[in-house]
Scaffold this motif. Structure first.
Motif, PDB file in Angstrom:
ATOM      1  N   PRO A 149       0.805  -1.231   0.000  1.00  0.00           N
ATOM      2  CA  PRO A 149       0.000   0.000   0.000  1.00  0.00           C
ATOM      3  C   PRO A 149       0.836   1.279   0.000  1.00  0.00           C
ATOM      4  O   PRO A 149       1.948   1.314   0.527  1.00  0.00           O
ATOM      5  N   TRP A 150       0.252   2.311  -0.570  1.00  0.00           N
ATOM      6  CA  TRP A 150       0.742   3.675  -0.401  1.00  0.00           C
ATOM      7  C   TRP A 150       0.291   4.133   0.993  1.00  0.00           C
ATOM      8  O   TRP A 150      -0.702   3.618   1.522  1.00  0.00           O
ATOM      9  N   PRO A 151       0.962   5.119   1.563  1.00  0.00           N
ATOM     10  CA  PRO A 151       0.453   5.698   2.816  1.00  0.00           C
ATOM     11  C   PRO A 151      -0.956   6.271   2.601  1.00  0.00           C
ATOM     12  O   PRO A 151      -1.384   6.489   1.466  1.00  0.00           O
ATOM     13  N   PRO A 152      -1.684   6.504   3.698  1.00  0.00           N
ATOM     14  CA  PRO A 152      -3.065   6.987   3.595  1.00  0.00           C
ATOM     15  C   PRO A 152      -3.178   8.263   2.763  1.00  0.00           C
ATOM     16  O   PRO A 152      -2.342   9.160   2.860  1.00  0.00           O
ATOM     17  N   GLN A 153      -4.245   8.311   1.973  1.00  0.00           N
ATOM     18  CA  GLN A 153      -4.450   9.421   1.048  1.00  0.00           C
ATOM     19  C   GLN A 153      -5.083  10.634   1.733  1.00  0.00           C
ATOM     20  O   GLN A 153      -5.998  10.500   2.550  1.00  0.00           O
ATOM     21  N   GLY A 154      -4.576  11.807   1.364  1.00  0.00           N
ATOM     22  CA  GLY A 154      -5.111  13.058   1.892  1.00  0.00           C
ATOM     23  C   GLY A 154      -5.192  14.096   0.784  1.00  0.00           C
ATOM     24  O   GLY A 154      -5.025  13.773  -0.398  1.00  0.00           O
ATOM     25  N   MET A 172      -8.653  19.697  -9.271  1.00  0.00           N
ATOM     26  CA  MET A 172      -8.045  18.699  -8.383  1.00  0.00           C
ATOM     27  C   MET A 172      -7.355  17.589  -9.154  1.00  0.00           C
ATOM     28  O   MET A 172      -7.982  16.900  -9.960  1.00  0.00           O
ATOM     29  N   ARG A 173      -6.077  17.422  -8.908  1.00  0.00           N
ATOM     30  CA  ARG A 173      -5.352  16.322  -9.543  1.00  0.00           C
ATOM     31  C   ARG A 173      -5.811  14.990  -8.930  1.00  0.00           C
ATOM     32  O   ARG A 173      -5.870  14.832  -7.704  1.00  0.00           O
ATOM     33  N   ALA A 174      -6.172  14.039  -9.814  1.00  0.00           N
ATOM     34  CA  ALA A 174      -6.600  12.712  -9.375  1.00  0.00           C
ATOM     35  C   ALA A 174      -5.768  11.669 -10.109  1.00  0.00           C
ATOM     36  O   ALA A 174      -5.064  11.993 -11.073  1.00  0.00           O
ATOM     37  N   TYR A 175      -5.802  10.414  -9.635  1.00  0.00           N
ATOM     38  CA  TYR A 175      -4.972   9.375 -10.269  1.00  0.00           C
ATOM     39  C   TYR A 175      -5.714   8.063 -10.516  1.00  0.00           C
ATOM     40  O   TYR A 175      -5.162   7.136 -11.093  1.00  0.00           O
ATOM     41  N   ASN A 176      -6.951   7.977 -10.039  1.00  0.00           N
ATOM     42  CA  ASN A 176      -7.751   6.777 -10.339  1.00  0.00           C
ATOM     43  C   ASN A 176      -9.221   7.197 -10.303  1.00  0.00           C
ATOM     44  O   ASN A 176      -9.539   8.365 -10.033  1.00  0.00           O
ATOM     45  N   GLU A 194      -0.486  11.807 -14.039  1.00  0.00           N
ATOM     46  CA  GLU A 194       0.440  10.802 -13.519  1.00  0.00           C
ATOM     47  C   GLU A 194       1.509  11.483 -12.659  1.00  0.00           C
ATOM     48  O   GLU A 194       1.840  12.659 -12.877  1.00  0.00           O
ATOM     49  N   VAL A 195       2.076  10.741 -11.738  1.00  0.00           N
ATOM     50  CA  VAL A 195       3.041  11.329 -10.805  1.00  0.00           C
ATOM     51  C   VAL A 195       4.184  12.095 -11.505  1.00  0.00           C
ATOM     52  O   VAL A 195       4.473  13.232 -11.128  1.00  0.00           O
ATOM     53  N   PRO A 196       4.819  11.516 -12.543  1.00  0.00           N
ATOM     54  CA  PRO A 196       5.943  12.263 -13.153  1.00  0.00           C
ATOM     55  C   PRO A 196       5.510  13.624 -13.719  1.00  0.00           C
ATOM     56  O   PRO A 196       6.340  14.506 -13.895  1.00  0.00           O
ATOM     57  N   ILE A 211      -5.066  14.973  -4.631  1.00  0.00           N
ATOM     58  CA  ILE A 211      -5.281  13.871  -3.704  1.00  0.00           C
ATOM     59  C   ILE A 211      -4.110  12.919  -3.877  1.00  0.00           C
ATOM     60  O   ILE A 211      -3.853  12.462  -4.993  1.00  0.00           O
ATOM     61  N   THR A 212      -3.399  12.659  -2.820  1.00  0.00           N
ATOM     62  CA  THR A 212      -2.324  11.666  -2.844  1.00  0.00           C
ATOM     63  C   THR A 212      -1.830  11.441  -1.418  1.00  0.00           C
ATOM     64  O   THR A 212      -2.481  11.859  -0.446  1.00  0.00           O
ATOM     65  N   SER A 213      -0.693  10.782  -1.304  1.00  0.00           N
ATOM     66  CA  SER A 213      -0.161  10.445   0.027  1.00  0.00           C
ATOM     67  C   SER A 213       0.891  11.456   0.470  1.00  0.00           C
ATOM     68  O   SER A 213       1.423  12.214  -0.350  1.00  0.00           O
ATOM     69  N   PRO A 214       1.252  11.422   1.752  1.00  0.00           N
ATOM     70  CA  PRO A 214       2.422  12.195   2.183  1.00  0.00           C
ATOM     71  C   PRO A 214       3.646  11.809   1.358  1.00  0.00           C
ATOM     72  O   PRO A 214       4.467  12.661   1.015  1.00  0.00           O
ATOM     73  N   ALA A 215       3.752  10.509   0.990  1.00  0.00           N
ATOM     74  CA  ALA A 215       4.925  10.037   0.247  1.00  0.00           C
ATOM     75  C   ALA A 215       5.057  10.742  -1.106  1.00  0.00           C
ATOM     76  O   ALA A 215       6.115  11.297  -1.430  1.00  0.00           O
ATOM     77  N   THR A 216       3.974  10.737  -1.876  1.00  0.00           N
ATOM     78  CA  THR A 216       4.044  11.339  -3.213  1.00  0.00           C
ATOM     79  C   THR A 216       4.168  12.864  -3.117  1.00  0.00           C
ATOM     80  O   THR A 216       4.831  13.485  -3.944  1.00  0.00           O
ATOM     81  N   GLY A 217       3.570  13.461  -2.096  1.00  0.00           N
ATOM     82  CA  GLY A 217       3.748  14.903  -1.881  1.00  0.00           C
ATOM     83  C   GLY A 217       5.214  15.229  -1.635  1.00  0.00           C
ATOM     84  O   GLY A 217       5.760  16.191  -2.194  1.00  0.00           O
TER      85      GLY A 217
HETATM   86  N1  PCA Z   1       0.762   8.087  -4.913  1.00  0.00           N
HETATM   87  C1  PCA Z   1       0.321   7.710  -6.227  1.00  0.00           C
HETATM   88  C2  PCA Z   1      -0.795   6.767  -5.988  1.00  0.00           C
HETATM   89  C3  PCA Z   1      -1.242   7.006  -4.607  1.00  0.00           C
HETATM   90  C4  PCA Z   1      -0.123   7.749  -3.988  1.00  0.00           C
HETATM   91  O1  PCA Z   1      -0.013   7.965  -2.796  1.00  0.00           O
HETATM   92  C5  PCA Z   1      -0.213   8.893  -6.970  1.00  0.00           C
HETATM   93  O2  PCA Z   1      -0.392   9.947  -6.382  1.00  0.00           O
HETATM   94  O3  PCA Z   1      -0.518   8.751  -8.155  1.00  0.00           O
END
Ligand code: PCA
Length: 334
Positions: A149-154, A172-176, A194-196, A211-217
């Motif tokens: 899993p990715w970290p929780p989405q915020g 709002m940027r979305a990914y799914n 997409e992330v890139p 909308i994404t995770s702390p990780a992707t932010g």
């Molecule tokens: N990062 C990816 C998927 C979910 C996440 O946390 C993204 O933002 O596309």
């Protein structure tokens, strides 16, 4: 997929010279080289994890199976990864599971708001859904190796989110499909990025929230464009690694086992990395000036309502397979 000739390590020089050409060619083994695309970049913990997975496989097979990870969508774009594995263009690949929601809603069970919003719940949901999802992939001659899993989405924004109207009309940027639907239901206007492509989407003004995770932010340096992260913990979407059954079946038994063992380890390691990444990335966001908050009661109420709507919608779409997963999830949680 290419193969490369690798001299047998135990075949000594003198023996090789003495045996002549015929035996020399019989005394070389074909090592298998696999290219493995992922849509995500090098700093992402998922990419670190799958590179470690590739190293483990290489080591366990004494170089017989050599997997090269191609990050950041550089080899194949996200939208094409699954079908590329299916068609044998590449033998193995990583993608986010919920990207297949248009094929079958069970692939997005991990992206229903508040159905499983902590690591323990996400694990229980995965235990409950793994078999059904693996079976569905197997019908397409795809073997599910592991999922993390990715970290929780915020929600990242420029202005602080206080009330239920604050998301209205934001681009709002979305990914799914789920992040898109959540944006719609809160009055925002979703755009798939997409992330890139995130930094460009913000710098050109195409989006002003995401909308994404702390990780992707943290990986995409959200502080260059945004000031607030609402740690709403909506869901924990998973990446999965799939291999084509045909490519898998061409490996000898010991190599197959080495791959499966490395996959089991990668899954356990990945879940641990993900938990750790949540804390680390939240700290990185704060160090770089992003204000991290939890939803206000007003916003929490709106998100809960949206979650209920999306749960109903998902149950309606996912039919019997969905119900099987939900029943199993209830059992694991009890
Ligand atoms: N990062 C990816 C998927 C979910 C996440 O946390 C993204 O933002 O596309």
């Amino acid at each position: 997929m290419t193969t490369r000739l690798k001299p047998l390590a135990h075949l000594g020089m003198t023996a090789a010279m003495g045996l002549g050409v015929m035996t020399l060619s019989a005394g070389v083994q074909a090592a298998t080289e696999w290219d493995m695309p992922t849509p995500y970049g090098d700093p992402t913990f998922h990419t670190v994890n799958i590179r470690e997975f590739a190293d483990d496989v290489r080591e366990a097979t004494d170089g017989e199976l050599d997997i090269t990870v191609h990050s950041n969508g550089s080899l194949i774009g996200h939208a094409e990864i699954k079908n590329s594995v299916r068609r044998g263009i590449v033998p193995i690949g990583e993608l986010i599971m919920s990207r297949l929601a248009n094929e079958n809603p069970i692939f997005e069970v991990d992206s229903v708001p508040y159905l499983a919003a902590s690591y323990d719940e996400a694990q229980a949901l995965w235990d409950a859904s793994r078999e059904v999802i693996a079976e569905e992939l197997a019908e397409q001659q795809l073997r599910l190796l592991f999922a993390v899993p990715w970290p929780p989405q915020g929600i990242y924004t420029q202005e602080a989110l206080e009330g239920p109207d604050d998301l209205k009309n934001l681009s709002m940027r979305a990914y799914n499909a789920a992040s898109e639907r959540l944006a719609q239901l809160t009055g925002a206007v979703p755009t798939q990025v997409e992330v890139p492509d995130i930094p460009t989407a913000f710098s050109t003004g195409r989006v002003d929230a995401m909308i994404t995770s702390p990780a992707t932010g943290a990986d995409t340096k959200a502080w260059d464009y945004l000031n607030h992260f609402n740690h709403a913990q909506l869901w924990l979407p998973k990446n999965m690694v799939i291999v084509s059954e045909q490519a898998f079946s061409r490996l000898d038994e010991a190599t197959q086992q080495a791959l499966l063992d490395a996959a089991t380890e990668a899954e356990t390691r990945g879940w641990d990395m993900s938990r750790q990444e949540t804390d680390d990335a939240l700290a990185v966001l704060e160090e770089n000036g992003i204000e991290v908050t939890e939803p206000t009661p007003e916003l929490a109420e709106l998100l809960q309502q949206v979650g209920e709507t999306m749960t109903e919608e998902w149950v309606g779409r996912a039919g019997e397979q969905g119900q099987t997963i939900l029943d199993a999830y209830e059992n694991v949680r009890d």
